[in-house]
Design a protein around this motif. Structure first.
Motif, short mmCIF file in Angstrom:
data_model
loop_
_atom_site.label_atom_id
_atom_site.label_comp_id
_atom_site.label_asym_id
_atom_site.label_seq_id
_atom_site.Cartn_x
_atom_site.Cartn_y
_atom_site.Cartn_z
N ALA A 142 -27.91 -10.46 -2.54
CA ALA A 142 -27.57 -10.74 -1.14
C ALA A 142 -27.82 -12.20 -0.80
O ALA A 142 -27.02 -12.84 -0.11
CB ALA A 142 -28.38 -9.83 -0.22
N LEU A 143 -28.93 -12.75 -1.30
CA LEU A 143 -29.26 -14.15 -1.01
C LEU A 143 -28.31 -15.10 -1.72
O LEU A 143 -27.86 -16.10 -1.15
CB LEU A 143 -30.71 -14.45 -1.40
N VAL A 144 -28.01 -14.79 -2.98
CA VAL A 144 -27.08 -15.63 -3.74
C VAL A 144 -25.70 -15.63 -3.07
O VAL A 144 -25.04 -16.67 -2.97
CB VAL A 144 -26.99 -15.15 -5.20
N SER A 145 -25.27 -14.47 -2.57
CA SER A 145 -23.96 -14.36 -1.95
C SER A 145 -23.84 -15.22 -0.70
O SER A 145 -22.76 -15.74 -0.39
CB SER A 145 -23.66 -12.90 -1.59
N LEU A 146 -24.93 -15.37 0.04
CA LEU A 146 -24.90 -16.20 1.24
C LEU A 146 -24.50 -17.64 0.93
O LEU A 146 -23.85 -18.31 1.74
CB LEU A 146 -26.26 -16.18 1.94
N VAL A 147 -24.87 -18.09 -0.26
CA VAL A 147 -24.52 -19.45 -0.67
C VAL A 147 -23.23 -19.48 -1.48
O VAL A 147 -22.32 -20.27 -1.20
CB VAL A 147 -25.67 -20.08 -1.50
N ALA A 148 -23.14 -18.62 -2.49
CA ALA A 148 -22.02 -18.68 -3.43
C ALA A 148 -20.72 -18.11 -2.87
O ALA A 148 -19.63 -18.64 -3.14
CB ALA A 148 -22.39 -17.92 -4.70
N ASP A 149 -20.81 -17.03 -2.09
CA ASP A 149 -19.60 -16.36 -1.61
C ASP A 149 -19.33 -16.62 -0.14
O ASP A 149 -18.24 -17.05 0.24
CB ASP A 149 -19.72 -14.85 -1.85
N ASP A 150 -20.33 -16.37 0.70
CA ASP A 150 -20.14 -16.54 2.14
C ASP A 150 -20.18 -18.00 2.56
O ASP A 150 -19.62 -18.37 3.60
CB ASP A 150 -21.22 -15.77 2.91
N LYS A 151 -20.86 -18.81 1.76
CA LYS A 151 -20.93 -20.26 2.00
C LYS A 151 -21.40 -20.60 3.42
O LYS A 151 -20.85 -21.48 4.09
CB LYS A 151 -19.57 -20.91 1.70
N GLN A 174 -40.54 -21.00 -9.96
CA GLN A 174 -39.67 -20.19 -10.82
C GLN A 174 -38.58 -19.50 -10.00
O GLN A 174 -37.42 -19.48 -10.40
CB GLN A 174 -40.51 -19.15 -11.58
N VAL A 175 -38.96 -18.95 -8.86
CA VAL A 175 -37.97 -18.29 -8.01
C VAL A 175 -36.96 -19.32 -7.50
O VAL A 175 -35.74 -19.10 -7.56
CB VAL A 175 -38.64 -17.57 -6.83
N ASN A 176 -37.45 -20.46 -7.02
CA ASN A 176 -36.57 -21.47 -6.45
C ASN A 176 -35.62 -22.07 -7.48
O ASN A 176 -34.42 -22.22 -7.25
CB ASN A 176 -37.40 -22.59 -5.82
N ASP A 177 -36.16 -22.45 -8.65
CA ASP A 177 -35.33 -23.09 -9.68
C ASP A 177 -34.24 -22.15 -10.18
O ASP A 177 -33.07 -22.56 -10.34
CB ASP A 177 -36.20 -23.53 -10.86
N HIS A 178 -34.60 -20.90 -10.41
CA HIS A 178 -33.60 -19.95 -10.92
C HIS A 178 -32.63 -19.52 -9.83
O HIS A 178 -31.46 -19.22 -10.13
CB HIS A 178 -34.29 -18.74 -11.55
N PHE A 179 -33.08 -19.51 -8.58
CA PHE A 179 -32.15 -19.21 -7.49
C PHE A 179 -31.03 -20.25 -7.45
O PHE A 179 -29.86 -19.90 -7.27
CB PHE A 179 -32.88 -19.20 -6.14
N GLN A 180 -31.38 -21.50 -7.61
CA GLN A 180 -30.36 -22.55 -7.59
C GLN A 180 -29.35 -22.36 -8.72
O GLN A 180 -28.14 -22.57 -8.53
CB GLN A 180 -31.03 -23.92 -7.72
N LEU A 181 -29.82 -21.95 -9.88
CA LEU A 181 -28.91 -21.71 -11.00
C LEU A 181 -28.02 -20.51 -10.74
O LEU A 181 -26.82 -20.53 -11.06
CB LEU A 181 -29.71 -21.49 -12.29
N MET A 182 -28.57 -19.48 -10.12
CA MET A 182 -27.77 -18.30 -9.80
C MET A 182 -26.75 -18.62 -8.71
O MET A 182 -25.58 -18.23 -8.79
CB MET A 182 -28.69 -17.15 -9.36
#
Length: 430
Positions: A241-250, A396-404
């Motif tokens: 859900a969090l990744v989608s806010l950036v990657a999909d919903d922008k 770790q959470v922040n760095d990998h979130f950016q990659l996702m």
């Protein structure tokens, strides 16, 4: 007789030297050799932050007026160096009598027997919420008292006028509404986001929001032996859900992540319509930016469950075991955590109360109306848990979130890497 006379001479010499104040300094910061009989000197350290320093000075002044036999030497250090300064002082057996500690730091000291237990721990802890107490507890005993509830979840800054311009008269009441609002509130020029619809991309909020979405699904994130468990459907759904806010919903991006400014700074400059951030940011808008046309409102739950969340134990006070005056140091902590004094400290520092009787006091809400959203959910918070290295965990959470979010790592693989890295680090601190 010769032996007795010799001892009398030695005793006389000792008396002379003691009267002259020639005794050596104590090992701790709490050196009591002030030259005045009965005078107690306590050394107190804290980090530097204007509101907090001024609030401590006010309480110290009040205490010394009531206790003229006690002198408190108050020293402050920049946040960036304070943690290392503390570690070095405890390692050298020269800590201050009273140390301001962040809750996440406390277990490292308490498990090594470096802090004094708070008397009557079982009774005292009933006066506080669970989340702020967690870091100060060890085997059911308290090794310090929290002054604040370090909450980053549950509330967000909004610009009501921006919402009205899009036809929204009320803040979103469900997660689906939040996403819908965010899409319509986002302003772009080409591929560049000029106004973010919902900004949650900060070093603290990525982690805290991720954990809260897990909890709101009725799940947890700790496994066995002090390990995290992100191999769950709930963790997968939360991160997706969090990744989608950036990657999909922008509705947000990564452009300002890790910069010198906080996400709240961009909000108060008009660069986001809704920003998920802790209530401590409110004072920045009022005092630094002189902005008043904003509100602090609840963030809807991810599910139909109440908006549960995880919180670190925030700033509090502890007494070093090396102190030569532990009772006097404990007495000062008791004084500053009395209701009237702590309520004044929370108001002066614009911090959320860790103590129930203050948070539930109508007078506190009257004096701090912007706190309403946070005060209403304090009972829903739980301690973040036995994080061994706070900075590493969040990184770790922040760095990998950016990659996702950037598409170079799947959510499944990202969570697996986060879990492995954190658990390896947890094992290193056992």
């Amino acid at each position: 007789m010769r032996f007795s006379k010799f001892m009398l001479i030695i005793a006389a010499v000792c008396v002379v030297f003691a009267a002259a104040g020639c005794a050596g300094p104590s090992a701790s910061g709490g050196d009591t050799s002030s030259g005045t009989e009965g005078k107690v000197k306590l050394v107190f350290w804290s980090h530097q932050e204007d509101a907090i320093v001024n609030a401590y000075k006010k309480q110290i002044s009040k205490y010394q007026t009531l206790h003229p036999d006690v002198t408190i030497e108050y020293q402050t250090f920049p946040y960036d160096v304070y943690n290392q300064k503390l570690k070095a002082s405890f390692s050298a057996n020269t800590p201050p009598d009273i140390a301001e500690l962040f809750g996440t730091w406390v277990p490292g000291y308490s498990k090594n027997g470096l802090l004094v237990e708070i008397p009557d721990s079982e009774t005292v802890q009933k006066a506080y919420y669970d989340a702020p107490l967690g870091g100060y507890l060890r085997d059911g005993k308290l090794y310090g008292l929290p002054l604040e509830y370090n909450i980053e979840n549950g509330g967000m800054l909004i610009h009501p006028q921006m919402l009205k311009e899009q036809g929204f008269d009320q803040p979103p009441s469900t997660w689906a509404e939040l996403v819908d609002y965010a899409k319509k509130l986002t302003v772009r020029e080409g591929n560049v986001i000029k106004v973010k619809g919902f900004d949650f991309v900060s070093s603290d909020n990525i982690t805290f929001t991720f954990l809260s979405l897990i909890l709101q699904q009725g799940a947890g994130f700790w496994g066995k032996d002090g390990h995290v468990n992100f191999h769950t459907p709930e963790a997968q759904k939360a991160m997706s859900a969090l990744v989608s806010l950036v990657a999909d919903d922008k509705v947000a991006d990564l452009t300002t992540f890790g910069g010198e400014l906080d996400t709240s700074d961009y909000f108060f400059r008009g660069n986001s319509a809704m920003t998920y951030r802790g209530p401590w940011t409110i004072s920045a808008g009022l005092n630094n930016y002189k902005v008043s046309d904003f509100e602090y409102v609840p963030v809807p739950s991810f599910t139909e469950n109440p908006p549960a969340f995880a919180a670190e134990s925030g700033w509090g006070l502890a007494v070093a075991k090396e102190s030569k005056q532990p009772e006097a140091a404990l007495e000062f902590i008791r004084f500053i955590t009395e209701k009237d004094n702590l309520e004044e400290w929370n108001t002066d520092t614009f911090t959320v109360p860790a103590k129930k009787e203050i948070a539930e006091d109508p007078e506190f809400l009257k004096n701090n109306p912007y706190m309403k959203t946070s005060l209403e959910i304090l009972s829903l918070g739980q301690w973040i848990g036995p994080v061994a290295d706070r900075d590493y965990f969040f990184k770790q959470v922040n760095d990998h979130f950016q990659l996702m979010a950037g598409g170079s790592l799947s959510v499944e693989d990202g969570l697996a890497k986060i879990e492995q890295a954190i658990n390896d680090n947890q094992d290193q601190h056992k």
